[in-house]
Design an enzyme around this catalytic site. Structure first.
Site, mmCIF file in Angstrom:
data_model
loop_
_atom_site.group_PDB
_atom_site.id
_atom_site.type_symbol
_atom_site.label_atom_id
_atom_site.label_comp_id
_atom_site.label_asym_id
_atom_site.label_seq_id
_atom_site.Cartn_x
_atom_site.Cartn_y
_atom_site.Cartn_z
ATOM 1 C CE LYS A 13 -2.164 -0.946 3.904
ATOM 2 N NZ LYS A 13 -1.580 -2.237 4.265
ATOM 3 N NE ARG A 88 -4.258 -0.852 9.977
ATOM 4 C CZ ARG A 88 -3.169 -0.333 9.449
ATOM 5 N NH1 ARG A 88 -3.177 0.901 9.009
ATOM 6 N NH2 ARG A 88 -2.082 -1.055 9.355
ATOM 7 N NE ARG A 127 7.239 -3.289 5.495
ATOM 8 C CZ ARG A 127 5.965 -2.994 5.669
ATOM 9 N NH1 ARG A 127 5.155 -2.877 4.628
ATOM 10 N NH2 ARG A 127 5.484 -2.812 6.868
ATOM 11 N NE ARG A 160 16.452 -4.521 8.090
ATOM 12 C CZ ARG A 160 16.389 -4.804 6.795
ATOM 13 N NH1 ARG A 160 15.229 -4.801 6.172
ATOM 14 N NH2 ARG A 160 17.482 -5.088 6.116
ATOM 15 N NE ARG A 172 2.002 -4.430 11.158
ATOM 16 C CZ ARG A 172 3.108 -4.208 10.449
ATOM 17 N NH1 ARG A 172 4.263 -4.723 10.859
ATOM 18 N NH2 ARG A 172 3.069 -3.474 9.376
HETATM 19 P P1 AMP Z 1 0.881 0.874 9.092
HETATM 20 O O1 AMP Z 1 2.068 1.728 8.918
HETATM 21 O O2 AMP Z 1 -0.284 1.304 8.257
HETATM 22 O O3 AMP Z 1 1.191 -0.602 8.916
HETATM 23 O O4 AMP Z 1 0.403 1.057 10.613
HETATM 24 C C1 AMP Z 1 1.262 0.689 11.695
HETATM 25 C C2 AMP Z 1 0.459 0.591 12.972
HETATM 26 O O5 AMP Z 1 -0.130 1.864 13.290
HETATM 27 C C3 AMP Z 1 -0.705 -0.387 12.943
HETATM 28 O O6 AMP Z 1 -0.302 -1.715 13.197
HETATM 29 C C4 AMP Z 1 -1.586 0.184 14.052
HETATM 30 O O7 AMP Z 1 -1.099 -0.132 15.333
HETATM 31 C C5 AMP Z 1 -1.422 1.695 13.857
HETATM 32 N N1 AMP Z 1 -2.411 2.220 12.883
HETATM 33 C C6 AMP Z 1 -2.171 2.717 11.640
HETATM 34 N N2 AMP Z 1 -3.293 3.085 11.023
HETATM 35 C C7 AMP Z 1 -4.298 2.806 11.887
HETATM 36 C C8 AMP Z 1 -5.710 2.923 11.820
HETATM 37 N N3 AMP Z 1 -6.337 3.398 10.731
HETATM 38 N N4 AMP Z 1 -6.428 2.529 12.914
HETATM 39 C C9 AMP Z 1 -5.825 2.061 14.012
HETATM 40 N N5 AMP Z 1 -4.510 1.901 14.131
HETATM 41 C C10 AMP Z 1 -3.735 2.258 13.088
#
Ligand code: AMP
Length: 224
Positions: A13, A88, A127, A160, A172
């Site tokens: 994404k 989400r 990554r 990282r 996740r």
């Molecule tokens: P990401 O970088 O999108 O993988 O997000 C990393 C972490 O941030 C996730 O595992 C959640 O803990 C938190 N996070 C990011 N976006 C959201 C969201 N829309 N709702 C809740 N937690 C989020």
């Protein structure tokens, strides 16, 4: 144009959102990046985000919806934006609809990057991010042209993510299946969902996205 990029962690994404941002001059609104900025800032919200992220769980809906609400009110979002990592949950999807409706805006599409879960752990564990400009790399799939040097800004400082470890990734993925996947029918029923094969090579995924968006190429020639 207002787009949502959906898919499990490691689906690509962020990579595709950054590409769309470059090609279409639409800001990338990544709640993950915004929360990591809060962590770097060291405030109370950042401390909460650090603790939640470490577990692989989600931040409370009202907090992330509040962050997005503020962000989409900014000047650079007037011409549209790309949501990466939001919504989400069903509650976040509803909050987004309410935010957009209040501004007389509507979603143009929801791109779902479909991937084979087996491949995700390998993808995620390789990554790295440029600490200076945030450009994303992968040891195997997207190494920098010159080893150790960011293609975009030339910095030599990579990091990282602490939540890119096998245990957190498994959580996740579980959270994605339990809380995010159930919102897909919500968009599918409205004819907004476009499925893209996220297992393809990065340039192919980008091309599929362009086709899904109506074949409109970006305002820059494709580099793929
Ligand atoms: P990401 O970088 O999108 O993988 O997000 C990393 C972490 O941030 C996730 O595992 C959640 O803990 C938190 N996070 C990011 N976006 C959201 C969201 N829309 N709702 C809740 N937690 C989020």
């Amino acid at each position: 144009m207002i787009l949502i990029l959906l898919g499990p962690p490691g689906a690509g994404k962020g990579t595709q959102a950054r590409r769309l941002t470059d090609e279409r001059s639409l800001p990338q609104l990544s709640t993950g990046d915004m929360l990591r900025a809060e962590i770097a800032g060291g405030g109370a919200l950042g401390r909460q985000a650090a603790a939640v992220m470490e577990t692989g769980r989600l931040m409370p809906d009202e907090i992330v919806a509040g962050i997005i609400s503020k962000r989409i009110a900014a000047e650079d979002c007037v011409g549209g934006f790309i949501l990466d990592g939001f919504p989400r949950t069903a509650a976040q999807a509803e909050a987004l609809d309410a935010l957009l409706a209040a501004k007389g805006l509507a979603l143009d599409g929801v791109l779902l990057l479909e991937v084979d879960e087996e491949a995700l752990v390998e993808r995620i564990s390789g990554r790295a991010i440029c600490r200076n400009c945030g450009e994303g790399y992968h040891d195997r799939f997207k190494p920098p042209a010159e080893s150790g040097r960011c293609d975009k800004c030339g910095a030599r400082d990579f990091e990282r993510r602490p939540d890119d470890n096998a245990d957190t990734v498994r959580e996740r993925l579980r959270v994605y299946r339990g809380q995010t996947e159930p919102i897909l029918p919500y968009y599918e029923a409205r004819g907004l969902l476009r499925r893209v094969d996220g297992m393809a090579e990065i340039g192919d995924v980008a091309r599929q996205i362009d086709v899904a968006l109506g074949g409109a190429a970006g305002n820059r020639p494709s580099d793929g």
